[in-house]
Design an enzyme around this catalytic site. Sequence first.
Site, PDB file in Angstrom:
ATOM      1  N   SER A 168       0.877  -1.188   0.000  1.00  0.00           N
ATOM      2  CA  SER A 168       0.000   0.000   0.000  1.00  0.00           C
ATOM      3  C   SER A 168       0.902   1.221   0.000  1.00  0.00           C
ATOM      4  CB  SER A 168      -0.876   0.011   1.248  1.00  0.00           C
ATOM      5  OG  SER A 168      -1.591  -1.174   1.375  1.00  0.00           O
ATOM      6  N   LYS A 223      -7.227   1.584  -2.564  1.00  0.00           N
ATOM      7  CA  LYS A 223      -6.777   1.139  -1.239  1.00  0.00           C
ATOM      8  C   LYS A 223      -6.852   2.278  -0.219  1.00  0.00           C
ATOM      9  CE  LYS A 223      -4.690  -1.160   2.047  1.00  0.00           C
ATOM     10  NZ  LYS A 223      -5.329  -2.241   2.803  1.00  0.00           N
ATOM     11  N   LYS A 235       0.721   5.665   8.047  1.00  0.00           N
ATOM     12  CA  LYS A 235       1.329   5.863   6.726  1.00  0.00           C
ATOM     13  C   LYS A 235       0.258   5.953   5.642  1.00  0.00           C
ATOM     14  CE  LYS A 235       2.061   2.165   4.724  1.00  0.00           C
ATOM     15  NZ  LYS A 235       1.433   1.241   3.760  1.00  0.00           N
TER      16      LYS A 235
HETATM   17  P1  NAD Z   1       5.834  -5.879   7.411  1.00  0.00           P
HETATM   18  O1  NAD Z   1       6.567  -4.695   7.934  1.00  0.00           O
HETATM   19  O2  NAD Z   1       5.441  -6.978   8.330  1.00  0.00           O
HETATM   20  O3  NAD Z   1       6.685  -6.559   6.209  1.00  0.00           O
HETATM   21  C1  NAD Z   1       7.472  -5.857   5.287  1.00  0.00           C
HETATM   22  C2  NAD Z   1       8.663  -6.726   4.896  1.00  0.00           C
HETATM   23  O4  NAD Z   1       9.432  -6.035   3.901  1.00  0.00           O
HETATM   24  C3  NAD Z   1       9.626  -7.006   6.065  1.00  0.00           C
HETATM   25  O5  NAD Z   1       9.881  -8.398   6.163  1.00  0.00           O
HETATM   26  C4  NAD Z   1      10.879  -6.219   5.691  1.00  0.00           C
HETATM   27  O6  NAD Z   1      12.087  -6.827   6.169  1.00  0.00           O
HETATM   28  C5  NAD Z   1      10.805  -6.255   4.173  1.00  0.00           C
HETATM   29  N1  NAD Z   1      11.582  -5.192   3.496  1.00  0.00           N
HETATM   30  C6  NAD Z   1      11.645  -3.871   3.802  1.00  0.00           C
HETATM   31  N2  NAD Z   1      12.436  -3.228   2.902  1.00  0.00           N
HETATM   32  C7  NAD Z   1      12.863  -4.170   2.021  1.00  0.00           C
HETATM   33  C8  NAD Z   1      13.683  -4.122   0.861  1.00  0.00           C
HETATM   34  N3  NAD Z   1      14.232  -2.965   0.415  1.00  0.00           N
HETATM   35  N4  NAD Z   1      13.907  -5.280   0.184  1.00  0.00           N
HETATM   36  C9  NAD Z   1      13.356  -6.456   0.606  1.00  0.00           C
HETATM   37  N5  NAD Z   1      12.581  -6.560   1.701  1.00  0.00           N
HETATM   38  C10 NAD Z   1      12.329  -5.425   2.405  1.00  0.00           C
HETATM   39  O7  NAD Z   1       4.561  -5.283   6.667  1.00  0.00           O
HETATM   40  P2  NAD Z   1       3.177  -6.048   6.291  1.00  0.00           P
HETATM   41  O8  NAD Z   1       2.237  -5.931   7.437  1.00  0.00           O
HETATM   42  O9  NAD Z   1       3.480  -7.371   5.691  1.00  0.00           O
HETATM   43  O10 NAD Z   1       2.615  -5.042   5.177  1.00  0.00           O
HETATM   44  C11 NAD Z   1       3.164  -4.980   3.860  1.00  0.00           C
HETATM   45  C12 NAD Z   1       2.313  -4.013   3.039  1.00  0.00           C
HETATM   46  O11 NAD Z   1       0.974  -4.517   2.987  1.00  0.00           O
HETATM   47  C13 NAD Z   1       2.231  -2.592   3.626  1.00  0.00           C
HETATM   48  O12 NAD Z   1       2.233  -1.643   2.603  1.00  0.00           O
HETATM   49  C14 NAD Z   1       0.918  -2.603   4.363  1.00  0.00           C
HETATM   50  O13 NAD Z   1       0.362  -1.305   4.472  1.00  0.00           O
HETATM   51  C15 NAD Z   1       0.083  -3.535   3.478  1.00  0.00           C
HETATM   52  N6  NAD Z   1      -1.014  -4.230   4.159  1.00  0.00           N
HETATM   53  C16 NAD Z   1      -0.818  -4.822   5.368  1.00  0.00           C
HETATM   54  C17 NAD Z   1      -1.887  -5.461   5.994  1.00  0.00           C
HETATM   55  C18 NAD Z   1      -1.745  -6.090   7.367  1.00  0.00           C
HETATM   56  O14 NAD Z   1      -2.768  -6.413   7.990  1.00  0.00           O
HETATM   57  N7  NAD Z   1      -0.535  -6.309   7.868  1.00  0.00           N
HETATM   58  C19 NAD Z   1      -3.143  -5.499   5.385  1.00  0.00           C
HETATM   59  C20 NAD Z   1      -3.295  -4.943   4.127  1.00  0.00           C
HETATM   60  C21 NAD Z   1      -2.219  -4.309   3.514  1.00  0.00           C
END
Ligand code: NAD
Length: 296
Positions: free
Chosen positions: A95, A170, A238
């Site tokens: 997102s 979104k 965010k």
């Molecule tokens: P998270 O922080 O748990 O996971 C993000 C991952 O990305 C981490 O493992 C981190 O190490 C990795 N990362 C960061 N920078 C990187 C890079 N340059 N190269 C490779 N890996 C890298 O986040 P999440 O909860 O999994 O959310 C991910 C996305 O999905 C976000 O944009 C969030 O807004 C969206 N989202 C999350 C949810 C939820 O319930 N968690 C629901 C819908 C949407």
Amino acid sequence: MRIAFVGLGIMGKHMARNLITAGHEVTVFDIVPAAVDELVRAGATPAGSASAAAATSEITITMLPDGPEVQAAILGPEGVLAGAQAGSAIVDMSSISPLVAQKVGAACAGKGIGFLDAPVSGGEPKAADGTLAIMAGGDAALFERVRPVFDVLGASATLTGPVGAGNVTKLANQIMVACNIAAMGEALVLATKAGLDPEVVFNAVKGGLAGSTVLNAKAPMVINRNFKPGFRIKLHQKDLRNALLAAESMKVSLPLTSLVQQALISLMNSGAGDLDHAAIVTWIEQMAGCEVRKPS
Ligand code: NAD
């Protein structure tokens, strides 16, 4: 299909695992080695960089926190675009700001690589079940090419417009979820302060017009004082920041979103940034001097 998956956090690890279970050949990369190891144990092939993961794949999916990470992982020196083969596609399911999605999409187009922005809704439970709601922006033919992958990850996938439209959709979703949680908080604080059992109130209203997926998911968490994420406060902050920036660029006034954004910033400053967004309710509880819980 040969699929690269970059970003194996709360959401990405389940999504990558579902692709493996569905029979796809999945190569994974994350900057946290333990996250890669977990997926390797589930049958994925590890890669040393995002570009190496993309080099052997027809489709690369990214699932990262926000725009800066997406730009680093796709456009950076060891990023996806540096390794992607001509004719392959990149699908960013994070997102992020629609403006950043358009910038990344233009860079991909310049190298003959297809790009979709395809953020999701549904949180960790639906990521695990493969029942996410996917909202995509980009070319219709590319969307159809990627559809079999979306069918594994989600219960629905909708193309809402050109690149950037997925993230506009979104942001609209995130405005509704945040304002819903805040309204639920005010309602349950009022009921609790009046001496009612919030669980009884929840059960009384959930079948009526106030019932919602948000209410069903978040009210039990608040009543049980379970704020384990889920979806972190700081990620929702965010999203609302991106919504307010996009709104400002279009001269759209979003007063309710602005107020909930202030609550999220205040919660982050009090150390709640890594709690589930159900903890928005605690901001209202503090003002009322009343915690939503079952009577003892
Ligand atoms: P998270 O922080 O748990 O996971 C993000 C991952 O990305 C981490 O493992 C981190 O190490 C990795 N990362 C960061 N920078 C990187 C890079 N340059 N190269 C490779 N890996 C890298 O986040 P999440 O909860 O999994 O959310 C991910 C996305 O999905 C976000 O944009 C969030 O807004 C969206 N989202 C999350 C949810 C939820 O319930 N968690 C629901 C819908 C949407």
